[in-house]
Design a protein around this motif. Structure first.
Motif, mmCIF file in Angstrom:
data_model
loop_
_atom_site.group_PDB
_atom_site.id
_atom_site.type_symbol
_atom_site.label_atom_id
_atom_site.label_comp_id
_atom_site.label_asym_id
_atom_site.label_seq_id
_atom_site.Cartn_x
_atom_site.Cartn_y
_atom_site.Cartn_z
ATOM 1 N N THR A 53 106.228 46.443 30.325
ATOM 2 C CA THR A 53 105.575 46.391 29.015
ATOM 3 C C THR A 53 104.077 46.322 29.252
ATOM 4 N N ALA A 54 103.341 47.239 28.666
ATOM 5 C CA ALA A 54 101.879 47.248 28.771
ATOM 6 C C ALA A 54 101.291 46.868 27.426
ATOM 7 N N SER A 55 100.405 45.906 27.444
ATOM 8 C CA SER A 55 99.646 45.529 26.244
ATOM 9 C C SER A 55 98.203 45.928 26.492
ATOM 10 N N VAL A 56 97.630 46.690 25.574
ATOM 11 C CA VAL A 56 96.255 47.178 25.711
ATOM 12 C C VAL A 56 95.396 46.502 24.658
ATOM 13 N N PHE A 57 94.306 45.902 25.119
ATOM 14 C CA PHE A 57 93.384 45.194 24.235
ATOM 15 C C PHE A 57 92.049 45.928 24.234
ATOM 16 N N LEU A 58 91.533 46.205 23.062
ATOM 17 C CA LEU A 58 90.229 46.832 22.897
ATOM 18 C C LEU A 58 89.269 45.737 22.450
ATOM 19 N N GLY A 59 88.143 45.617 23.100
ATOM 20 C CA GLY A 59 87.194 44.577 22.724
ATOM 21 C C GLY A 59 85.829 44.812 23.321
ATOM 22 N N HIS A 60 84.952 43.863 23.075
ATOM 23 C CA HIS A 60 83.586 43.945 23.583
ATOM 24 C C HIS A 60 83.511 43.279 24.955
ATOM 25 N N PRO A 61 82.730 43.835 25.868
ATOM 26 C CA PRO A 61 82.597 43.237 27.193
ATOM 27 C C PRO A 61 81.905 41.871 27.123
ATOM 28 N N THR A 62 82.254 40.992 28.039
ATOM 29 C CA THR A 62 81.606 39.683 28.090
ATOM 30 C C THR A 62 80.196 39.787 28.667
ATOM 31 N N ASP A 63 79.935 40.824 29.465
ATOM 32 C CA ASP A 63 78.618 41.033 30.061
ATOM 33 C C ASP A 63 77.640 41.477 28.969
ATOM 34 N N PRO A 64 76.596 40.677 28.683
ATOM 35 C CA PRO A 64 75.664 41.028 27.609
ATOM 36 C C PRO A 64 74.859 42.297 27.884
ATOM 37 N N ASP A 65 74.825 42.752 29.142
ATOM 38 C CA ASP A 65 74.086 43.968 29.484
ATOM 39 C C ASP A 65 74.908 45.231 29.270
ATOM 40 N N MET A 66 76.182 45.077 28.912
ATOM 41 C CA MET A 66 77.042 46.248 28.702
ATOM 42 C C MET A 66 77.240 46.483 27.214
ATOM 43 N N ASP A 67 77.072 47.721 26.803
ATOM 44 C CA ASP A 67 77.299 48.110 25.414
ATOM 45 C C ASP A 67 78.685 48.710 25.267
ATOM 46 N N GLY A 68 79.116 48.873 24.019
ATOM 47 C CA GLY A 68 80.359 49.578 23.739
ATOM 48 C C GLY A 68 81.582 48.681 23.826
ATOM 49 N N PHE A 69 82.697 49.320 24.135
ATOM 50 C CA PHE A 69 83.984 48.644 24.172
ATOM 51 C C PHE A 69 84.556 48.691 25.575
ATOM 52 N N GLY A 70 85.470 47.799 25.839
ATOM 53 C CA GLY A 70 86.198 47.782 27.094
ATOM 54 C C GLY A 70 87.680 47.652 26.800
ATOM 55 N N LEU A 71 88.486 47.909 27.806
ATOM 56 C CA LEU A 71 89.935 47.761 27.691
ATOM 57 C C LEU A 71 90.415 46.701 28.662
ATOM 58 N N ARG A 72 91.350 45.910 28.223
ATOM 59 C CA ARG A 72 92.085 45.014 29.107
ATOM 60 C C ARG A 72 93.548 45.398 28.971
ATOM 61 N N VAL A 73 94.226 45.517 30.091
ATOM 62 C CA VAL A 73 95.634 45.875 30.090
ATOM 63 C C VAL A 73 96.412 44.747 30.744
ATOM 64 N N GLU A 74 97.448 44.289 30.077
ATOM 65 C CA GLU A 74 98.359 43.317 30.649
ATOM 66 C C GLU A 74 99.698 43.996 30.861
ATOM 67 N N LEU A 75 100.193 43.912 32.084
ATOM 68 C CA LEU A 75 101.492 44.494 32.417
ATOM 69 C C LEU A 75 102.493 43.376 32.615
ATOM 70 N N ASN A 76 103.633 43.485 31.982
ATOM 71 C CA ASN A 76 104.747 42.565 32.203
ATOM 72 C C ASN A 76 105.837 43.332 32.918
ATOM 73 N N VAL A 77 106.219 42.832 34.079
ATOM 74 C CA VAL A 77 107.245 43.458 34.899
ATOM 75 C C VAL A 77 108.504 42.614 34.791
ATOM 76 N N GLU A 78 109.552 43.201 34.258
ATOM 77 C CA GLU A 78 110.844 42.515 34.164
ATOM 78 C C GLU A 78 111.847 43.261 35.037
#
Length: 171
Positions: A120-145
């Motif tokens: 199962t892949a969960s994809v999160f769209l959000g703003h980077p924590t680094d204040p020098d980076m503009d735009g959006f970033g992705l975080r992906v969480e994989l659950n392996v069963e």
């Protein structure tokens, strides 16, 4: 269930060990994804987006043509009456990782270890924590069963890594 987290740019992966939820860093999980040149290609896919961007239409041609209506999710002030790119990315990532997991298990002569695995892949769209980076970033969480072998899960991550020398697609 064994979650892994992947953050794009740079790539970071984690796997959860045990029911207590203890996270451990994969030893070689911190990679920058590099551009590569292909000497050939095994498959070609083509998709076209048109209309109102994230509220338009996306079409893919080929063996099994696909057309989807895109829509911003309700949580992002959209109507939520169609698919969104993050859903499509999650579908592709989970299916590719399942294939990599099954290949890694087969290479380890433990094919049965991943036969009934579920990713199962969960994809999160959000703003980077680094204040020098503009735009959006992705975080992906994989659950392996269905596969509890950390070495095979790590090997599956390595199958898709451009830094891994055993991956013939990246030589």
């Amino acid at each position: 269930m064994r979650p892994a987290q992947v953050v794009f740019g740079p790539l970071v992966a984690r796997v959860m060990n045990g029911a207590a939820g203890r996270y451990t860093q994969f030893p070689n999980a911190l990679h920058r994804r590099n551009m590569i040149t292909l000497k050939d290609h095994l498959y070609f896919a083509k998709a076209t987006a048109e209309g109102a961007g994230r509220n338009g239409i996306v079409k893919s041609t080929g063996d099994s043509p696909l057309e989807l209506k895109l829509a911003m999710p309700k949580v992002a002030a959209g109507k939520g009456d169609g698919q969104n790119p993050e859903q499509l990315f999650a579908m592709g990532y989970s299916s590719c990782f399942l294939g990599a997991l099954q290949l890694a298990a087969s290479r380890a002569d433990q094919k049965e270890m991943a036969e009934n695995a579920k990713i199962t892949a969960s994809v999160f769209l959000g703003h980077p924590t680094d204040p020098d980076m503009d735009g959006f970033g992705l975080r992906v969480e994989l659950n392996v069963e269905g596969c509890d072998d950390d070495a095979i899960i790590q090997a599956a991550h390595d199958v898709g890594s451009p830094m891994h020398s055993d991956n013939p697609a990246h030589r």
